[in-house]
Structure formats: structure tokens, C-alpha cells
Design a protein around this motif. Structure first.
Motif, PDB file in Angstrom:
ATOM      1  N   UNK A  11       0.770  -1.245   0.000  1.00  0.00           N
ATOM      2  CA  UNK A  11       0.000   0.000   0.000  1.00  0.00           C
ATOM      3  C   UNK A  11       0.800   1.293   0.000  1.00  0.00           C
ATOM      4  N   UNK A  12       2.110   1.221   0.223  1.00  0.00           N
ATOM      5  CA  UNK A  12       2.888   2.449   0.257  1.00  0.00           C
ATOM      6  C   UNK A  12       4.021   2.384  -0.757  1.00  0.00           C
ATOM      7  N   UNK A  13       4.754   3.490  -0.889  1.00  0.00           N
ATOM      8  CA  UNK A  13       5.680   3.619  -2.012  1.00  0.00           C
ATOM      9  C   UNK A  13       7.153   3.458  -1.662  1.00  0.00           C
ATOM     10  N   UNK A  14       7.456   3.160  -0.413  1.00  0.00           N
ATOM     11  CA  UNK A  14       8.858   2.944  -0.057  1.00  0.00           C
ATOM     12  C   UNK A  14       8.980   1.631   0.705  1.00  0.00           C
ATOM     13  N   UNK A  15      10.062   0.905   0.468  1.00  0.00           N
ATOM     14  CA  UNK A  15      10.246  -0.406   1.097  1.00  0.00           C
ATOM     15  C   UNK A  15      10.728  -0.235   2.536  1.00  0.00           C
ATOM     16  N   UNK A  16      10.104  -0.932   3.516  1.00  0.00           N
ATOM     17  CA  UNK A  16      10.475  -0.782   4.930  1.00  0.00           C
ATOM     18  C   UNK A  16      11.725  -1.612   5.274  1.00  0.00           C
ATOM     19  N   UNK A  17      12.848  -1.200   4.719  1.00  0.00           N
ATOM     20  CA  UNK A  17      14.099  -1.948   4.888  1.00  0.00           C
ATOM     21  C   UNK A  17      14.488  -2.074   6.354  1.00  0.00           C
ATOM     22  N   UNK A  18      14.282  -0.994   7.119  1.00  0.00           N
ATOM     23  CA  UNK A  18      14.669  -1.017   8.533  1.00  0.00           C
ATOM     24  C   UNK A  18      13.927  -2.115   9.290  1.00  0.00           C
ATOM     25  N   UNK A  19      12.632  -2.263   9.016  1.00  0.00           N
ATOM     26  CA  UNK A  19      11.850  -3.290   9.710  1.00  0.00           C
ATOM     27  C   UNK A  19      12.321  -4.691   9.322  1.00  0.00           C
ATOM     28  N   UNK A  20      12.595  -4.897   8.031  1.00  0.00           N
ATOM     29  CA  UNK A  20      13.094  -6.206   7.584  1.00  0.00           C
ATOM     30  C   UNK A  20      14.357  -6.576   8.343  1.00  0.00           C
ATOM     31  N   UNK A  21      15.289  -5.621   8.453  1.00  0.00           N
ATOM     32  CA  UNK A  21      16.559  -5.957   9.104  1.00  0.00           C
ATOM     33  C   UNK A  21      16.435  -5.986  10.631  1.00  0.00           C
ATOM     34  N   UNK A  22      15.469  -5.278  11.188  1.00  0.00           N
ATOM     35  CA  UNK A  22      15.171  -5.461  12.618  1.00  0.00           C
ATOM     36  C   UNK A  22      14.725  -6.903  12.878  1.00  0.00           C
ATOM     37  N   UNK A  23      13.839  -7.414  12.007  1.00  0.00           N
ATOM     38  CA  UNK A  23      13.387  -8.811  12.125  1.00  0.00           C
ATOM     39  C   UNK A  23      14.561  -9.767  11.983  1.00  0.00           C
ATOM     40  N   UNK A  24      15.406  -9.505  10.996  1.00  0.00           N
ATOM     41  CA  UNK A  24      16.578 -10.354  10.743  1.00  0.00           C
ATOM     42  C   UNK A  24      17.500 -10.388  11.946  1.00  0.00           C
ATOM     43  N   UNK A  25      17.848  -9.211  12.460  1.00  0.00           N
ATOM     44  CA  UNK A  25      18.777  -9.136  13.594  1.00  0.00           C
ATOM     45  C   UNK A  25      18.175  -9.748  14.859  1.00  0.00           C
ATOM     46  N   UNK A  26      16.863  -9.562  15.039  1.00  0.00           N
ATOM     47  CA  UNK A  26      16.201 -10.165  16.204  1.00  0.00           C
ATOM     48  C   UNK A  26      16.251 -11.686  16.130  1.00  0.00           C
ATOM     49  N   UNK A  27      15.985 -12.244  14.944  1.00  0.00           N
ATOM     50  CA  UNK A  27      16.000 -13.696  14.762  1.00  0.00           C
ATOM     51  C   UNK A  27      17.398 -14.254  15.047  1.00  0.00           C
ATOM     52  N   UNK A  28      18.424 -13.607  14.511  1.00  0.00           N
ATOM     53  CA  UNK A  28      19.804 -14.072  14.714  1.00  0.00           C
ATOM     54  C   UNK A  28      20.190 -13.954  16.191  1.00  0.00           C
ATOM     55  N   UNK A  29      19.784 -12.854  16.821  1.00  0.00           N
ATOM     56  CA  UNK A  29      20.077 -12.670  18.251  1.00  0.00           C
ATOM     57  C   UNK A  29      19.454 -13.784  19.081  1.00  0.00           C
ATOM     58  N   UNK A  30      18.183 -14.096  18.813  1.00  0.00           N
ATOM     59  CA  UNK A  30      17.495 -15.144  19.570  1.00  0.00           C
ATOM     60  C   UNK A  30      18.144 -16.511  19.338  1.00  0.00           C
ATOM     61  N   UNK A  31      18.562 -16.769  18.087  1.00  0.00           N
ATOM     62  CA  UNK A  31      19.208 -18.054  17.772  1.00  0.00           C
ATOM     63  C   UNK A  31      20.514 -18.215  18.547  1.00  0.00           C
ATOM     64  N   UNK A  32      21.235 -17.115  18.725  1.00  0.00           N
ATOM     65  CA  UNK A  32      22.514 -17.179  19.441  1.00  0.00           C
ATOM     66  C   UNK A  32      22.332 -17.197  20.955  1.00  0.00           C
TER      67      UNK A  32
END
Length: 577
Positions: free
Chosen positions: A300-321
Motif C-alpha cells: 500500500x505504500x511507495x517505499x520499502x520498509x528496509x529497517x523493519x526487515x533488518x530489525x526482524x533479521x537481527x532479532x531472529x539471529x540474536x534469539x538463535x545465538x
């Protein structure tokens, strides 16, 4: 519109009433998928002034303010059968930010005087507050797909409804809706065609807010709508204690017996869901919610939420470690999420776990996980009248449409001006390719695929085979391993062996059956892959009763010998039991 005898700040009274209950406040912005948590302090009931205290450790907090105003949701867990989870939205509150300390902000806010806001088209919008309730049924595709929700506000021009975040998958801004029906507790109803004007994540617990404009209102419904708006205004005024001449509660909101039963069941379902989840589980489920917020943003919007994607990524890696065993167990708590989310989160989790085990400091880890979290997002982007659902058994034509999900996602993010990194693009583009060229979208063969993609394809197929999909029963881990081994022209043999050695025949997060009729979730296994800790949840001799007992291997003799892994859906078992 009703007129009041005395000038009082009634929105402040509503806010005080909400703050007196267990609540969570989130500030939201169209510029980001990430809501800010906040606390209200120093509320002045006479003037409507208050402060929002916010912990935020970035420098871009201004993105939550638009033209000196902000909006926030306050979410209340219901305390009676009549009140399920209640989310109230305060829009366009005048606000000014002050930095108090590093990472600590105070936002000075001023509520308006009017409880009932006037929309740009001149209609008065009535908020459904303090337990006001009405059901909405939205027809998305004629005779194909219907979505149920709850009314959150109403005007003569449109309404806002609250639906499950999962149900928002086929919706997009400017979409025409063949029909929306609103039914009040006493059985009165209104229906019309509609158009979606806006949508966003709502609150912080898996909801979406959909703003709908009524269009082509049937003539026999025009007077009905004006009366329903008037009665809703009357009820809201009564509930908030506005001193109106001769105003009492509206009969619209007096439930019939059937309605009372529905509300009670809804409340019980909510109570069942609100069990105390471990922090690791909350973290995994928050990643699932954020992925769905990214989807709403992408659609629905015109810019990609890159920050949120990488917040999810970093959170997942943090939890795995943080704690590998608890992490793997927490991944099983997303079984109730939409299929594309469940698969993406679980596969990303196992991928991160295997990559960390091989090289804890891998430079490829972050981008590979980011791409894996994204790689199924093209599927909901393809939903249409020809593909109204991702849940049902699909026709050959629908399966053919779905094969285009990789191209659809890449086309969409390119249109938004976002270019994935090389590693991220590799997993998005090639996650569904196979060694023998039978994969999609490009039919690449083994020599064209990276080692990471070869590893990912094994994780993906085992996850697919061991989870129920579109009413196809899952295989046991042993059967899944046999199938993949027999198809080693498609999958890398060394990765298959590594996977079996790492996760065993009784993987953490699986449901095990014991010979005395007990079912238990596997929480830990030893170096030989045998369970060492379990959560016993059911005795099949008492099928309707639930158990909540934790056992270590020393006590397994109480429930018999381990017989094997079973499908939770065959026994109506989930992680709330």
C-alpha cells in the motif's frame, strides 16, 4: 448531532477510563511499520493535556509526528464476556517532542475538546468506545471470500473495522468491496458496497485497521445508516458520561441471547490465547507480526520498509545465538500464523541455526536470513479473484499462478526503488530452485546455485513435508528424511546428512505420542537425538481435558515408552494446551 450542557474534555475522560485498566499504548506512523511503545503521564482531565513517555534510541523520532500531530492506539484486554480485546485509536493529537535524556523522550500532547470528530467530507465520526460492539462482514470477492471483523468507528460516510492481521492478506487501498454488512448486538443491520481508503497494523497484537468508504448505498439503507450513526452517538455519549439532555443508552447495543453467547465465546478464546508465553516465544511471534506489517507496507505504500526487515533479521539471529534449544522450541509457536509467514520464519530460524553452527561469524548470515524471511512474501501479493485464498486446495491454474510469486515480489520491490543486496537477492531468487533443474522460477541446475541455496532448499523441503499444508497431512520427520534422501538428485546429499545429525528423528518442537496415551511437546534432546525434556499436554483417555506438566527423561516411565511423532491437528492440540 447531540449537544452538551457543559464544556468538558470528554476525550480525556475516555483516556483516563482506558488507562485505569491493563493497557498497552503504541504510537504509529505511515512512514514506518514499527510502532513505538509509550506510557501516558500527567493527564489533566480539565484541559486534555498529557505527556507520552517514550524510550527510543534512534535519532528519527520525528517521523512519528506529522504536521505537529501524532496518532496512537491504546489496547485493553477485556475483563468481562462483553468486552474482548478493545483497541481505541486517538488520531491527530497535537504533539511536541522533548528529549529528556539519551534514549528518553517526552511528547507533550493536547487532546481536542470533541469526542466526535468531523471528517473532511463533513460527516461526524462516532468512536466505538468502552465496550461498544458491532460485527462487520466484508465480502472481498463476490461469492468467494468473506472476512469478519469488529466495528471501531462509524459515520454516514464510512467506517473503520478491526480484523485479524492474517485476514488482511487479500486487501489493498482503493480496492472495491462488493458488500460490507454491519450488524449490531440487537440484530439491526446495515449493508452497502465499499472502497478501502486506508489500512495499517492496529495495536500490537496481530490486528489490522481497515478504513472503508461506503459507496452506492442502497436507497432503503440511507435512512437506516443515519439512524444507526445517531444511536451510536447516543450510546457513546452515555458510556463516557457526557451530560446530555434526556440521553440514555441505545437499544442498538442490548444484545440478543445469541449475541451474548457469541461474545462470551470470543472472550474465552481471547483468554485462552493470552497465556503467559516465554520471552523467546514472544520474540518469535513479534517477528511474525512485523513480517505481516512489512507486507501491508509493501502492498500500500511507495517505499520499502528496509529497517523493519533488518530489525526482524537481527532479532531472529540474536534469539538463535541466545539459547539454541529454547529458540528451536519457540519456532514451533508460529503454527497458527499464515502459511507464508510460518514457513518463512521457521525456515529462516533453522537456516540461521545451521549457519551459526557451521561458522558463528559468517559474513553471509545476515543477508541470507533477510532474504529467507522475504522469500514467500510474493504469495499473498498474488491474491486476487483468481486466487482468493492461500489456504485451500488449489486448482492447477491457481498453482500455476502461485509459481509466479518470486517474480511478483522482485517486481514489486523494484517498483518501490529497493535493491536487495547480493546475498539477500540470492535467497529470494533461488530458494525454490533444485539441483536437477526441476525447480522454479528459472529452472537453474546445481552448478548455477550457491552453497547457501543448496542448504536452504533442504531446510525448506523438510519444513514443507513435516507441516500440514492445504489439508495435506504432514509426514513424520523419519518419513520426510526418507523422501528427501530418495530424491537426492534434487537435494544436496551432504546437507541432508548434516540436517538429520543436527535435528534427529524427534526434533525439538515436535509433538510426541507415548504408549500410555499421553501427548507431549519435545523441548530438548540429547546428542543422540532422544528427548530429554517434554511438556505433557494431553492424556488421550480424557480427550477433552488438558494437562500442563513438564517432565525430564528420568520421569518418562510415568507416561510409557516413546512411540513416535504425530500431527497436532489430529488431536486438536496446539501450544495453548
Amino acid at each position: 448531532m447531540l449537544t452538551q450542557d457543559h464544556a468538558e474534555n470528554h476525550p480525556a475522560q475516555v483516556l483516563r477510563s482506558l488507562l485505569s485498566k491493563e493497557h498497552a499504548i503504541t504510537i504509529f506512523s505511515k512512514k514506518t511499520t514499527k510502532p513505538l511503545s509509550a506510557e501516558v503521564v500527567n493527564l489533566d482531565l480539565n484541559t486534555g493535556q498529557f505527556d507520552l513517555s517514550v524510550d527510543y534510541h534512534k535519532s528519527d523520532i520525528d517521523k512519528y509526528i506529522y504536521q505537529e500531530h501524532l496518532s496512537f492506539d491504546i489496547e485493553i484486554e477485556g475483563t468481562s464476556p462483553e468486552n474482548g480485546t478493545e483497541i481505541y485509536n486517538f488520531e491527530k493529537v497535537k504533539a511536541k517532542i522533548f528529549k529528556k535524556d539519551t534514549g528518553l523522550y517526552e511528547i507533550k500532547c493536547q487532546l481536542g475538546d470533541e469526542l466526535f470528530l468531523q471528517e473532511s467530507r463533513g460527516a461526524v465520526r462516532i468512536p466505538f468506545i468502552l465496550g461498544m460492539n458491532a460485527h462487520a462482514n466484508v465480502e472481498v470477492y463476490a461469492d468467494e471470500l468473506n472476512i469478519k471483523g469488529r466495528l471501531r468507528n462509524l459515520s454516514s460516510g464510512g467506517c473503520m473495522i478491526d480484523i485479524a492481521l492474517e485476514d488482511s492478506l487479500p486487501l489493498y487501498v482503493d480496492q472495491l468491496l462488493p458488500n460490507i454488512t454491519i450488524e449490531f448486538p440487537n440484530g439491526e443491520y446495515f449493508y452497502s458496497q465499499g472502497s478501502i481508503r486506508h489500512m495499517r497494523p492496529f495495536g500490537n497484537e496481530g490486528h489490522a485497521a481497515i478504513g472503508i468508504q461506503f459507496i452506492d448505498i442502497p436507497r432503503d439503507m440511507e435512512n437506516t445508516l443515519f439512524r444507526l450513526v445517531s444511536e451510536s452517538e447516543r450510546e457513546a455519549a452515555h458510556r463516557v458520561g457526557m451530560n446530555m439532555r434526556g440521553v440514555g443508552p441505545s437499544p442498538l447495543f442490548v444484545p440478543r441471547k445469541k449475541e451474548s453467547s457469541i461474545l462470551k465465546n470470543e472472550h474465552q478464546a481471547k483468554a485462552d490465547e493470552s497465556t503467559n508465553m516465554p520471552p523467546m516465544v514472544k520474540g518469535i511471534r513479534e517477528i511474525s507480526r512485523q513480517l505481516q506489517a512489512v507486507l501491508i507496507f509493501v502492498k500500500n505504500w511507495n517505499s520499502f520498509p528496509e529497517e523493519t526487515l533488518y530489525d526482524c533479521t537481527d532479532s531472529l539471529i540474536f534469539l538463535a545465538r541466545q539459547d539454541r534449544k529454547k529458540f528451536l522450541y519457540a519456532l514451533s509457536f508460529v503454527r497458527d500464523q499464515p502459511e507464508w509467514v510460518r514457513h518463512a520464519v521457521q525456515v529462516s530460524g533453522y537456516f540461521a541455526d545451521m549457519l551459526i553452527a557451521r561458522d558463528p561469524h559468517s559474513g553471509q548470515l545476515r543477508e541470507a536470513v533477510a532474504g529467507t524471511l522475504m522469500h514467500t512474501m510474493g504469495k499473498p501479493l498474488l491474491m486476487s479473484e483468481k486466487l482468493p485464498s492461500l489456504k485451500t486446495n488449489m486448482t492447477p491454474q491457481q498453482k500455476e499462478i502461485l509459481l509466479g510469486h518470486v517474480d511478483k515480489l522482485l517486481e514489486k520491490v523494484a517498483a518501490m526503488g529497493w535493491t536487495p543486496s547480493k546475498g539477500c537477492l540470492d535467497t529470494i531468487e533461488n530458494a525454490n530452485e533444485l539441483l536437477d533443474g526441476s525447480g522454479y522460477p528459472a529452472g537453474k541446475t546445481g552448478e548455477q546455485l550457491s552453497e547457501l541455496v543448496k542448504q536452504l532448499s533442504v531446510i525448506k523441503v523438510i519444513n514443507k513435508l513435516t507441516n500440514e499444508r492445504n489439508s495435506v497431512s504432514p509426514r513424520t520427520p523419519l518419513d520426510a528424511y526418507r523422501w528427501v534422501h530418495e530424491n537426492d538428485t534434487k537435494y544436496e546429499r551432504t546437507v541432508i546428512i548434516d540436517y538429520i545429525q543436527q535435528y534427529g528423528l524427534y526434533p525439538i518442537g515436535s509433538l510426541a505420542k507415548f504408549s500410555r496415551g499421553f501427548l507431549a511437546w519435545i523441548m530438548d534432546i540429547d546428542n543422540k537425538g532422544m528427548p530429554t525434556q517434554i511438556h505433557v499436554v494431553k492424556n488421550l483417555a480424557f480427550i477433552d481435558a488438558s494437562i500442563d506438566t513438564y517432565l525430564s527423561s528420568n520421569d518418562f516411565s510415568q507416561i510409557g515408552r516413546l512411540e513416535g511423532i504425530v500431527n497436532p491437528n489430529d488431536y486438536s492440540v496446539d501450544h495453548k494446551h
